[in-house]
Design a protein around this motif. Structure first.
Motif, PDB file in Angstrom:
ATOM      1  N   GLN A   1      35.486  49.386  54.494  1.00 14.63           N
ATOM      2  CA  GLN A   1      36.762  49.799  53.926  1.00 14.63           C
ATOM      3  C   GLN A   1      36.635  50.285  52.480  1.00 14.63           C
ATOM      4  OE1 GLN A   1      39.443  46.451  54.476  1.00 14.63           O
ATOM      5  NE2 GLN A   1      39.961  47.125  56.550  1.00 14.63           N
ATOM      6  N   ALA A   2      37.697  50.962  52.028  1.00 15.34           N
ATOM      7  CA  ALA A   2      37.750  51.471  50.654  1.00 15.34           C
ATOM      8  C   ALA A   2      39.019  50.972  49.974  1.00 15.34           C
ATOM      9  CB  ALA A   2      37.736  52.996  50.650  1.00 15.34           C
ATOM     10  N   ILE A   3      38.929  50.772  48.670  1.00 15.18           N
ATOM     11  CA  ILE A   3      40.074  50.335  47.877  1.00 15.18           C
ATOM     12  C   ILE A   3      40.451  51.419  46.875  1.00 15.18           C
ATOM     13  CG2 ILE A   3      38.558  49.126  46.224  1.00 15.18           C
ATOM     14  CD1 ILE A   3      40.873  47.134  45.771  1.00 15.18           C
ATOM     15  N   LEU A   4      41.756  51.593  46.698  1.00 14.33           N
ATOM     16  CA  LEU A   4      42.285  52.549  45.728  1.00 14.33           C
ATOM     17  C   LEU A   4      42.437  51.886  44.366  1.00 14.33           C
ATOM     18  CD1 LEU A   4      43.823  55.219  44.927  1.00 14.33           C
ATOM     19  CD2 LEU A   4      45.916  54.042  45.684  1.00 14.33           C
ATOM     20  N   MET A   5      41.752  52.450  43.376  1.00 12.58           N
ATOM     21  CA  MET A   5      41.932  52.056  41.977  1.00 12.58           C
ATOM     22  C   MET A   5      42.002  53.332  41.146  1.00 12.58           C
ATOM     23  SD  MET A   5      39.462  48.649  41.684  1.00 12.58           S
ATOM     24  CE  MET A   5      38.041  49.360  42.531  1.00 12.58           C
ATOM     25  N   HIS A   6      42.239  53.175  39.850  1.00 16.06           N
ATOM     26  CA  HIS A   6      42.427  54.355  39.018  1.00 16.06           C
ATOM     27  C   HIS A   6      41.637  54.278  37.714  1.00 16.06           C
ATOM     28  CE1 HIS A   6      45.839  54.620  41.784  1.00 16.06           C
ATOM     29  NE2 HIS A   6      45.850  55.912  41.530  1.00 16.06           N
ATOM     30  N   ASP A   7      41.157  55.449  37.304  1.00 18.78           N
ATOM     31  CA  ASP A   7      40.505  55.595  36.004  1.00 18.78           C
ATOM     32  C   ASP A   7      41.586  55.493  34.927  1.00 18.78           C
ATOM     33  OD1 ASP A   7      39.100  56.487  33.726  1.00 18.78           O
ATOM     34  OD2 ASP A   7      37.929  57.929  34.888  1.00 18.78           O
ATOM     35  N   GLY A   8      41.260  54.854  33.805  1.00 16.97           N
ATOM     36  CA  GLY A   8      42.178  54.845  32.675  1.00 16.97           C
ATOM     37  C   GLY A   8      43.077  53.637  32.585  1.00 16.97           C
ATOM     38  N   ILE A   9      42.881  52.616  33.431  1.00 16.71           N
ATOM     39  CA  ILE A   9      43.741  51.436  33.409  1.00 16.71           C
ATOM     40  C   ILE A   9      42.942  50.205  32.972  1.00 16.71           C
ATOM     41  CG2 ILE A   9      45.202  49.905  34.802  1.00 16.71           C
ATOM     42  CD1 ILE A   9      45.919  52.294  36.530  1.00 16.71           C
ATOM     43  N   GLN A  10      43.354  49.602  31.876  1.00 17.98           N
ATOM     44  CA  GLN A  10      42.625  48.463  31.306  1.00 17.98           C
ATOM     45  C   GLN A  10      42.524  47.290  32.285  1.00 17.98           C
ATOM     46  OE1 GLN A  10      41.210  48.126  27.946  1.00 17.98           O
ATOM     47  NE2 GLN A  10      40.247  46.431  29.055  1.00 17.98           N
ATOM     48  N   ASN A  11      43.635  46.957  32.948  1.00 20.37           N
ATOM     49  CA  ASN A  11      43.604  45.822  33.879  1.00 20.37           C
ATOM     50  C   ASN A  11      42.585  46.031  34.994  1.00 20.37           C
ATOM     51  OD1 ASN A  11      45.524  44.439  32.447  1.00 20.37           O
ATOM     52  ND2 ASN A  11      47.195  44.743  33.915  1.00 20.37           N
ATOM     53  N   THR A  12      42.421  47.259  35.409  1.00 17.81           N
ATOM     54  CA  THR A  12      41.444  47.564  36.453  1.00 17.81           C
ATOM     55  C   THR A  12      40.035  47.303  35.953  1.00 17.81           C
ATOM     56  OG1 THR A  12      42.926  49.243  37.350  1.00 17.81           O
ATOM     57  CG2 THR A  12      40.622  49.360  38.019  1.00 17.81           C
ATOM     58  N   ARG A  13      39.753  47.754  34.748  1.00 16.96           N
ATOM     59  CA  ARG A  13      38.418  47.505  34.188  1.00 16.96           C
ATOM     60  C   ARG A  13      38.163  46.007  34.046  1.00 16.96           C
ATOM     61  NH1 ARG A  13      40.148  51.772  30.830  1.00 16.96           N
ATOM     62  NH2 ARG A  13      40.411  50.429  29.005  1.00 16.96           N
ATOM     63  N   ASP A  14      39.183  45.283  33.603  1.00 15.60           N
ATOM     64  CA  ASP A  14      39.021  43.842  33.405  1.00 15.60           C
ATOM     65  C   ASP A  14      38.835  43.099  34.726  1.00 15.60           C
ATOM     66  OD1 ASP A  14      39.317  44.261  30.700  1.00 15.60           O
ATOM     67  OD2 ASP A  14      41.422  43.630  30.626  1.00 15.60           O
ATOM     68  N   ALA A  15      39.328  43.688  35.811  1.00 14.63           N
ATOM     69  CA  ALA A  15      39.240  43.017  37.114  1.00 14.63           C
ATOM     70  C   ALA A  15      37.883  43.187  37.782  1.00 14.63           C
ATOM     71  CB  ALA A  15      40.332  43.559  38.043  1.00 14.63           C
ATOM     72  N   ILE A  16      37.120  44.174  37.380  1.00 15.70           N
ATOM     73  CA  ILE A  16      35.888  44.512  38.087  1.00 15.70           C
ATOM     74  C   ILE A  16      34.888  43.347  38.188  1.00 15.70           C
ATOM     75  CG2 ILE A  16      33.808  45.972  37.970  1.00 15.70           C
ATOM     76  CD1 ILE A  16      35.733  48.236  37.033  1.00 15.70           C
ATOM     77  N   PRO A  17      34.620  42.589  37.115  1.00 16.79           N
ATOM     78  CA  PRO A  17      33.666  41.474  37.273  1.00 16.79           C
ATOM     79  C   PRO A  17      34.113  40.464  38.329  1.00 16.79           C
ATOM     80  CG  PRO A  17      34.000  41.957  34.941  1.00 16.79           C
ATOM     81  CD  PRO A  17      35.025  42.749  35.699  1.00 16.79           C
ATOM     82  N   GLN A  18      35.410  40.172  38.384  1.00 17.06           N
ATOM     83  CA  GLN A  18      35.908  39.211  39.375  1.00 17.06           C
ATOM     84  C   GLN A  18      35.892  39.809  40.780  1.00 17.06           C
ATOM     85  OE1 GLN A  18      39.516  36.899  38.100  1.00 17.06           O
ATOM     86  NE2 GLN A  18      39.347  38.151  36.252  1.00 17.06           N
ATOM     87  N   ILE A  19      36.175  41.097  40.886  1.00 20.43           N
ATOM     88  CA  ILE A  19      36.089  41.762  42.189  1.00 20.43           C
ATOM     89  C   ILE A  19      34.667  41.671  42.716  1.00 20.43           C
ATOM     90  CG2 ILE A  19      36.161  44.015  43.342  1.00 20.43           C
ATOM     91  CD1 ILE A  19      38.539  44.726  41.526  1.00 20.43           C
ATOM     92  N   MET A  20      33.708  41.921  41.846  1.00 15.16           N
ATOM     93  CA  MET A  20      32.303  41.873  42.257  1.00 15.16           C
ATOM     94  C   MET A  20      31.882  40.454  42.638  1.00 15.16           C
ATOM     95  SD  MET A  20      30.847  44.653  42.684  1.00 15.16           S
ATOM     96  CE  MET A  20      29.225  43.905  42.863  1.00 15.16           C
ATOM     97  N   ALA A  21      32.376  39.457  41.904  1.00 14.10           N
ATOM     98  CA  ALA A  21      32.031  38.069  42.226  1.00 14.10           C
ATOM     99  C   ALA A  21      32.538  37.701  43.615  1.00 14.10           C
ATOM    100  CB  ALA A  21      32.618  37.129  41.176  1.00 14.10           C
ATOM    101  N   ASN A  22      33.747  38.158  43.942  1.00 13.15           N
ATOM    102  CA  ASN A  22      34.307  37.881  45.266  1.00 13.15           C
ATOM    103  C   ASN A  22      33.511  38.586  46.362  1.00 13.15           C
ATOM    104  OD1 ASN A  22      36.335  39.098  47.508  1.00 13.15           O
ATOM    105  ND2 ASN A  22      36.917  36.988  47.000  1.00 13.15           N
ATOM    106  N   LEU A  23      33.176  39.849  46.137  1.00 15.31           N
ATOM    107  CA  LEU A  23      32.409  40.591  47.138  1.00 15.31           C
ATOM    108  C   LEU A  23      31.055  39.938  47.376  1.00 15.31           C
ATOM    109  CD1 LEU A  23      33.150  44.294  46.090  1.00 15.31           C
ATOM    110  CD2 LEU A  23      34.072  43.062  48.062  1.00 15.31           C
ATOM    111  N   THR A  24      30.390  39.559  46.278  1.00 17.43           N
ATOM    112  CA  THR A  24      29.077  38.940  46.397  1.00 17.43           C
ATOM    113  C   THR A  24      29.154  37.633  47.181  1.00 17.43           C
ATOM    114  OG1 THR A  24      28.367  39.935  44.300  1.00 17.43           O
ATOM    115  CG2 THR A  24      27.106  38.037  45.092  1.00 17.43           C
ATOM    116  N   SER A  25      30.214  36.875  46.960  1.00 12.30           N
ATOM    117  CA  SER A  25      30.371  35.600  47.675  1.00 12.30           C
ATOM    118  C   SER A  25      30.529  35.818  49.173  1.00 12.30           C
ATOM    119  CB  SER A  25      31.579  34.823  47.124  1.00 12.30           C
ATOM    120  OG  SER A  25      32.805  35.408  47.549  1.00 12.30           O
TER     121      SER A  25
END
Length: 248
Positions: free
Chosen positions: A192-216
């Motif tokens: 699957q694919a997820i929709l996110m957007h360039d230029g949004i601070q909250n999105t950038r801040d979420a990436i480490p946690q998104i990756m931690a969840n995916l890795t788990s």
């Protein structure tokens, strides 16, 4: 001819042995350091997901790329042609950082209200701008707002692109908080694919946690296949046979 005493020979042997131990230790440390620098490379990937970012490049593209690189992420950037024309260096930086670049129309219009010739002109102009800036012609197209019809899909196909929508909406465009973006991303399943957007601070801040969840969950970021529109390994291969992910 000079002679070497037995004591000297023994000392040299001991020195060589010590150096061998030291070399092994250094090599081992090197492996550990490398694994730490690229955590995703050591992950077990039982499936792949597409992390996608629309509407770039923007003035924040470099900040986004920094976060993606720091977290070992390769993502698909659906670029707006007008933005590419106005910020060629940012589009080039996306490719240099290992990202894949797709077509997201010329200026993010409602394309289903266009005639076929207008659609053709819009997408062709966008692909040409991307190719001019990056050296590669896009193979993927994401319609603005996810609005599409048979004519638009046909036009995209005639230009060598597969239409890709999304399976999960992060809602970052709708003011979602970091925790909400992370929670939405946790619904991602293999392919699957997820929709996110360039230029949004909250999105950038979420990436480490998104990756931690995916890795788990033994999921890794991958590319979106131009053949199937599904996320596959970065080299274009499908997930390992028998690789499954837990149900949502």
């Amino acid at each position: 001819m000079s002679t070497v005493s037995a004591g000297t020979v023994g000392g040299l042997k001991r020195l060589r042995a010590a150096l061998a131990v030291l070399a092994t230790a250094v090599a081992t440390c090197g492996v550990v350091i490398a694994a730490t620098a690229t955590p995703s490379s050591a992950a077990t990937c039982n499936g792949y997901v597409g992390l996608t970012f629309d509407d770039g490049p923007t003035g924040s593209t470099s900040a986004l790329l920094n976060v993606l690189r720091a977290n070992g992420v390769r993502a698909t950037m659906f670029n707006v042609g007008q933005n590419v024309q106005n910020n060629r260096s940012a589009a080039q930086a996306q490719v240099a950082a290992g990202m894949w670049v797709g077509n997201h129309s010329w200026n993010h219009s409602h394309m289903t209200s266009m005639s076929q010739s207008q659609m053709q002109s819009d997408l062709s102009q966008t692909s040409s701008a991307i190719q001019s800036a990056t050296g590669s012609r896009p193979q993927l197209f994401r319609p603005p707002y996810g609005e599409t019809n048979g004519t638009l899909q046909s036009v995209a196909s005639s230009l060598g692109m597969r239409q890709v929508i999304w399976d999960v909406d992060s809602q970052d465009w709708n003011g979602a908080s970091v925790s909400q973006i992370v929670s939405n991303a946790s619904r991602l399943q293999s392919g699957q694919a997820i929709l996110m957007h360039d230029g949004i601070q909250n999105t950038r801040d979420a990436i480490p946690q998104i990756m931690a969840n995916l890795t788990s969950r033994n999921l890794c970021p991958g590319m979106i296949s131009p053949s199937t529109g599904r996320a596959v390994a970065p080299d274009g291969t499908t997930p390992p046979t028998g690789g499954t992910t837990p149900p949502p």
